[in-house]
Design a protein around this motif. Structure first.
Motif, mmCIF file in Angstrom:
data_model
loop_
_atom_site.group_PDB
_atom_site.id
_atom_site.type_symbol
_atom_site.label_atom_id
_atom_site.label_comp_id
_atom_site.label_asym_id
_atom_site.label_seq_id
_atom_site.Cartn_x
_atom_site.Cartn_y
_atom_site.Cartn_z
ATOM 1 N N ALA A 155 0.824 -1.171 -0.072
ATOM 2 C CA ALA A 155 -0.001 -0.004 -0.042
ATOM 3 C C ALA A 155 0.986 1.160 -0.109
ATOM 4 C CB ALA A 155 -0.963 0.038 1.398
ATOM 5 N N PRO A 156 0.670 2.270 -0.536
ATOM 6 C CA PRO A 156 1.063 3.597 -0.454
ATOM 7 C C PRO A 156 1.611 3.916 1.000
ATOM 8 C CG PRO A 156 -0.690 3.757 -2.138
ATOM 9 C CD PRO A 156 -0.749 2.496 -1.280
ATOM 10 N N ASP A 157 2.674 4.529 0.897
ATOM 11 C CA ASP A 157 3.386 4.600 2.327
ATOM 12 C C ASP A 157 3.991 6.160 2.425
ATOM 13 O OD1 ASP A 157 5.442 4.136 0.731
ATOM 14 O OD2 ASP A 157 6.319 2.571 1.819
ATOM 15 N N GLY A 158 3.811 7.056 1.564
ATOM 16 C CA GLY A 158 4.396 8.292 1.517
ATOM 17 C C GLY A 158 3.620 9.409 2.033
ATOM 18 N N GLY A 159 2.541 9.129 2.706
ATOM 19 C CA GLY A 159 1.583 10.086 3.039
ATOM 20 C C GLY A 159 0.718 10.542 1.936
ATOM 21 N N TRP A 160 -0.386 11.268 2.061
ATOM 22 C CA TRP A 160 -1.369 11.719 1.186
ATOM 23 C C TRP A 160 -0.720 12.673 0.198
ATOM 24 C CZ3 TRP A 160 -4.324 15.923 -0.057
ATOM 25 C CH2 TRP A 160 -4.167 17.166 0.694
ATOM 26 N N PHE A 161 0.202 13.212 0.719
ATOM 27 C CA PHE A 161 0.954 14.509 -0.062
ATOM 28 C C PHE A 161 2.238 13.721 -0.671
ATOM 29 C CE2 PHE A 161 1.672 14.071 4.362
ATOM 30 C CZ PHE A 161 3.060 13.502 4.613
ATOM 31 N N ASN A 162 2.716 12.813 -0.330
ATOM 32 C CA ASN A 162 3.673 11.857 -1.270
ATOM 33 C C ASN A 162 4.925 12.752 -1.457
ATOM 34 O OD1 ASN A 162 3.635 9.176 -2.154
ATOM 35 N ND2 ASN A 162 3.871 10.136 -4.202
ATOM 36 N N TYR A 163 5.534 13.314 -0.339
ATOM 37 C CA TYR A 163 6.552 14.312 -0.706
ATOM 38 C C TYR A 163 7.861 13.459 -1.187
ATOM 39 C CZ TYR A 163 4.675 18.427 1.868
ATOM 40 O OH TYR A 163 3.856 19.328 2.255
ATOM 41 N N THR A 164 8.478 14.050 -2.312
ATOM 42 C CA THR A 164 9.892 13.714 -2.556
ATOM 43 C C THR A 164 10.778 14.472 -1.836
ATOM 44 O OG1 THR A 164 9.997 15.508 -4.290
ATOM 45 C CG2 THR A 164 9.194 13.335 -5.045
ATOM 46 N N PRO A 165 12.047 13.771 -1.553
ATOM 47 C CA PRO A 165 12.700 12.602 -2.223
ATOM 48 C C PRO A 165 12.128 11.401 -1.552
ATOM 49 C CG PRO A 165 14.053 13.610 -0.811
ATOM 50 C CD PRO A 165 13.149 14.591 -0.921
ATOM 51 N N LEU A 166 11.481 11.507 -0.574
ATOM 52 C CA LEU A 166 11.294 10.325 0.277
ATOM 53 C C LEU A 166 10.209 8.961 -0.569
ATOM 54 C CD1 LEU A 166 10.324 11.430 3.704
ATOM 55 C CD2 LEU A 166 12.373 10.371 3.138
ATOM 56 N N THR A 167 9.787 9.828 -1.639
ATOM 57 C CA THR A 167 9.027 8.828 -2.587
ATOM 58 C C THR A 167 9.577 8.615 -3.737
ATOM 59 O OG1 THR A 167 7.655 10.710 -3.354
ATOM 60 C CG2 THR A 167 6.766 9.323 -1.260
ATOM 61 N N SER A 168 10.916 8.914 -4.013
ATOM 62 C CA SER A 168 11.800 8.742 -4.874
ATOM 63 C C SER A 168 12.383 7.264 -5.036
ATOM 64 C CB SER A 168 12.891 9.791 -5.320
ATOM 65 O OG SER A 168 12.318 11.098 -5.506
ATOM 66 N N LEU A 169 12.756 6.669 -6.291
ATOM 67 C CA LEU A 169 13.165 5.383 -6.134
ATOM 68 C C LEU A 169 14.222 5.221 -5.176
ATOM 69 C CD1 LEU A 169 12.233 2.696 -7.866
ATOM 70 C CD2 LEU A 169 14.041 3.369 -9.625
ATOM 71 N N PRO A 170 15.276 5.864 -5.107
ATOM 72 C CA PRO A 170 16.186 5.475 -3.994
ATOM 73 C C PRO A 170 15.700 4.929 -2.679
ATOM 74 C CG PRO A 170 17.152 7.018 -5.371
ATOM 75 C CD PRO A 170 15.582 6.897 -5.392
ATOM 76 N N PHE A 171 14.565 5.996 -2.139
ATOM 77 C CA PHE A 171 14.112 5.696 -0.913
ATOM 78 C C PHE A 171 12.873 5.018 -0.688
ATOM 79 C CE2 PHE A 171 16.494 9.781 -1.481
ATOM 80 C CZ PHE A 171 17.576 9.411 -0.436
ATOM 81 N N ASP A 172 12.501 4.646 -1.670
ATOM 82 C CA ASP A 172 10.971 3.724 -1.742
ATOM 83 C C ASP A 172 10.970 2.741 -2.904
ATOM 84 O OD1 ASP A 172 8.417 2.789 -1.334
ATOM 85 O OD2 ASP A 172 7.877 4.556 -0.363
ATOM 86 N N ALA A 173 11.770 1.754 -2.941
ATOM 87 C CA ALA A 173 11.874 1.022 -4.331
ATOM 88 C C ALA A 173 10.809 -0.025 -4.632
ATOM 89 C CB ALA A 173 13.349 0.151 -4.125
ATOM 90 N N GLY A 174 9.736 -0.194 -3.625
ATOM 91 C CA GLY A 174 8.731 -1.095 -4.010
ATOM 92 C C GLY A 174 7.856 -0.297 -4.896
ATOM 93 N N ASP A 175 6.588 -1.102 -5.112
ATOM 94 C CA ASP A 175 5.219 -0.592 -5.789
ATOM 95 C C ASP A 175 4.584 0.374 -4.961
ATOM 96 O OD1 ASP A 175 6.391 -1.994 -8.159
ATOM 97 O OD2 ASP A 175 5.130 -3.835 -7.500
ATOM 98 N N ASN A 176 4.554 0.731 -3.998
ATOM 99 C CA ASN A 176 3.883 1.302 -3.047
ATOM 100 C C ASN A 176 3.592 2.749 -3.679
ATOM 101 O OD1 ASN A 176 5.988 -0.189 -1.453
ATOM 102 N ND2 ASN A 176 4.345 -0.040 0.205
#
Length: 645
Positions: A159-180
């Motif tokens: 399931a998505p795990d970056g908050g409803w606002f989905n801030y980068t870079p925490l949601t960029s590939l190096p920090f969240d490599a799954g399909d979330n």
């Protein structure tokens, strides 16, 4: 009390006369029923274009997502009820708070309010259907499938795990490599299609299909809020679409929009998201204010004080929402001149909201208030919204925002404005329009208990969060240490949350029981003032047997409505000019069609192919979606207006 009853009976008498005036001849009714009734088979049920059926499906589906989002919130509150709890892992908590926010913002609040708009708009304007009926079917299925797509992520633990606002870079590939994050980005792109086409449908319907004589200054206030929010959706959604596309391009093909090592910046995501996100806050509460502006005059037995001011304030709030997005970014190091500008704008935006509150209070002051359940929820909305508005103005003050940013103070503010505001207005609308939708009354005693339990539980849950935030509790943390002064306020919030859920469950039980056992409502149980109460409850398939001709702002109170043509030769509804609603033609509307459903399924397949990175699936999904769209888009024939009009 006697004067109240007399006023009520007077309004009922006027409404009854208006309803009788709009009746058609038996032969006309028979032809209309044959033209507009959905065929009694499963395929027609799946592909119906009836705005009433689709509006109810929107409302019910959104309320299912409300239950899911509420369960997520309940589990999170159990995790936070005591320090150093281990009910959830950090990763599970991240997924829950992300899906809770995403569900409430994208899958519940806006869709449920849209459901009311789809159901009520033709009834309020004297039309027989929305301007694009098949587009309404398509938007519902896209909304449903997008929600299923997002929640399917739980089945594989992604399931998505970056908050409803989905801030980068925490949601960029190096920090969240799954399909979330891919579930989030693709799912919201898919959902944005439903939101956009639904808004276009409402704008065209409100501007071009109003009954003859319903000029803009005679239009019900709920339509002003629906029109404003629909235009805001069309204007703001491209910013989110671009942000999500950029994110997927960066995650899949190593573009560098948000990577500072190659000239990108994470602030680009914040700017794009909040250019969309702050107008979205007004998009999800302006329809609620429109609902209040319909409920309060009816239960105060007088027209709305400052009707024109409320309409202008609604539009002004929608416009101002586009100029304050940076107040979410005061701590990011942006230039001070920008900080000052957006701080001032964030304070000014409270002025039109204050004008609406003043108009509601003046209507109650000069009216004869009848405290039925819809009115109780309306008053509850005003109280909660004022608290949320005050805390919002506080966060517009930059030094205070620096201290409160990303604390539970902001969580409390958000919930007072959106949950306390929109949710209380929504429950008031359910109690108000349920008789029209079903022909049955909800139980008044259970409704009152539901209100008071919800009101007490809500304030017990969310007011202590202000204190937790001022004590320094950060938002989005899955646990906290003992001895910080946070134990008591968190336990209180958890207890309050479950009390609030119990109050909402009372209304759910009331709904289920009243569907079959509620008192028969009749066409107009409230003695109301607008056109939807001039017809049967629930409405017939064709809505109006004769097209109404409107002559005043409160047609059922002052007799300002007369019968127009029956238009029973085909599935017809009148078309009028945008400003003063002069007759401008008659349009023929399409019947049930399978292709909107097929196209939404092909788009679901395309999104799934994008998620699993299947080149063949992407190509097949794109081709079949285009083919389905081409097949079901047929022209609507325009006829000259009949002489009866």
């Amino acid at each position: 009390m006697a004067s109240r009853s007399a006023g009520h009976l007077d309004h009922r008498s006027a409404a009854g006369s208006a309803a009788a005036a709009l009746d058609a001849q038996p032969a006309e009714v028979e032809r209309l029923e044959a033209l507009w009734k959905t065929p009694p088979n499963w395929l027609a049920w799946l592909t119906t274009v009836d705005h009433k059926a689709l509006g109810i499906r929107y409302i019910v589906t959104a309320c299912v997502f409300l239950v899911l989002g509420g369960l997520e919130a309940a589990v999170m509150r159990l995790q936070l009820a005591r320090p150093e709890a281990h009910l959830l892992s950090p990763e599970a908590y991240n997924q829950l708070f992300t899906m809770h926010g995403t569900t409430m913002m994208f899958l519940f609040i806006q869709p449920v309010l849209s459901g009311f708009s789809f159901y009520l708009t033709p009834l309020l304007i004297g039309a027989r259907e929305l301007a694009f009926p098949r587009l309404n079917t398509f938007s519902y299925y896209v909304f449903l499938f997008a929600g299923v797509f997002l929640y399917a992520a739980f089945l594989i633990g992604r399931a998505p795990d970056g908050g409803w606002f989905n801030y980068t870079p925490l949601t960029s590939l190096p920090f969240d490599a799954g399909d979330n994050i891919d579930f989030y980005a693709i799912g919201l792109l898919f959902l944005g299609v439903a939101t956009t086409v639904g808004s276009i449908n409402l704008v065209v319907t409100i501007l071009r299909l109003r009954a003859p004589g319903m000029s803009l200054d005679r239009m019900p206030l709920f339509l002003w809020s629906s029109l404003t929010t629909s235009i805001a959706v069309i204007a703001s959604m491209p910013a989110l679409t671009v942000a999500l596309l950029f994110l997927e391009l960066e995650r899949r093909w190593h573009f560098v929009f948000f990577d500072p090592r190659w000239g990108g910046t994470p602030l680009l995501w914040q700017h794009l998201f909040w250019i969309f996100g702050h107008p979205w806050v007004y998009i999800v509460f302006l329809p609620a204010t429109g609902m209040l502006s319909m409920i309060i005059p009816v239960f105060c037995r007088r027209p709305m004080v400052g009707h024109d001011i409320v309409a202008l304030a609604t539009v002004a709030t929608g416009l101002a929402g586009f100029g304050v997005w940076v107040h979410h970014m005061f701590v990011t190091g942006i230039p001070q001149i920008a900080v000052g500008f957006f701080s001032a704008g964030s304070m000014i935006v409270s002025v039109p909201s204050g004008a609406q509150i003043a108009a509601w209070l003046a209507t109650m002051w000069y009216g004869r208030v009848v405290l039925r359940t819809p009115m109780l929820f309306a008053i509850g909305f005003i109280l909660q919204f004022v608290i949320g508005g005050i805390s919002g103005v506080m966060t517009a003050v930059v030094p205070f925002d620096w201290q409160a940013h990303d604390t539970y103070f902001v969580v409390a503010h958000l919930h007072y404005v959106l949950a306390g505001g929109s949710l209380f207005a929504l429950f008031g609308a359910i109690y108000y329009w349920f008789p029209k939708m079903t022909g049955r009354m909800l139980d008044e005693t259970v409704g009152r208990y539901s209100f008071w339990v919800m009101f007490a539980g809500f304030n017990l849950a969310f007011f202590p969060m202000h204190i937790a935030g001022l004590l320094g509790m950060a938002r989005r943390v899955y646990t906290y240490l003992p001895g910080l002064g946070l134990d008591g306020v968190n336990l209180t919030s958890t207890i309050g949350a479950f009390v609030f859920i119990g109050g909402a469950a009372l209304t759910l039980a009331n709904l289920l029981r009243s569907l079959h056992h509620g008192a028969v409502a009749g066409p107009d149980p409230w003695g109301a003032n607008t056109l939807e109460w001039s017809i049967a409850s629930p409405p017939e398939h064709y809505d109006f047997a004769r097209i109404p001709i409107v002559k005043s702002r409160d047609p059922l109170w002052d007799g300002g409505v007369s019968p127009g043509p029956a238009l029973d030769e085909a599935r017809l509804t009148p078309q009028t000019t945008p400003l003063d609603a002069r007759p401008d033609g008659v349009i023929e509307l399409p019947a049930e069609n399978v292709w909107p459903l097929v196209m939404s399924l092909t788009l679901l397949g395309l999104c799934t192919a994008l998620l699993v990175r299947s080149g063949l699936g992407i190509a097949l999904g794109a081709v079949t979606s285009f083919a389905a769209a081409t097949r079901w888009m047929w022209p609507i024939h325009l006829h000259p207006l009949g002489t009866e009009a």
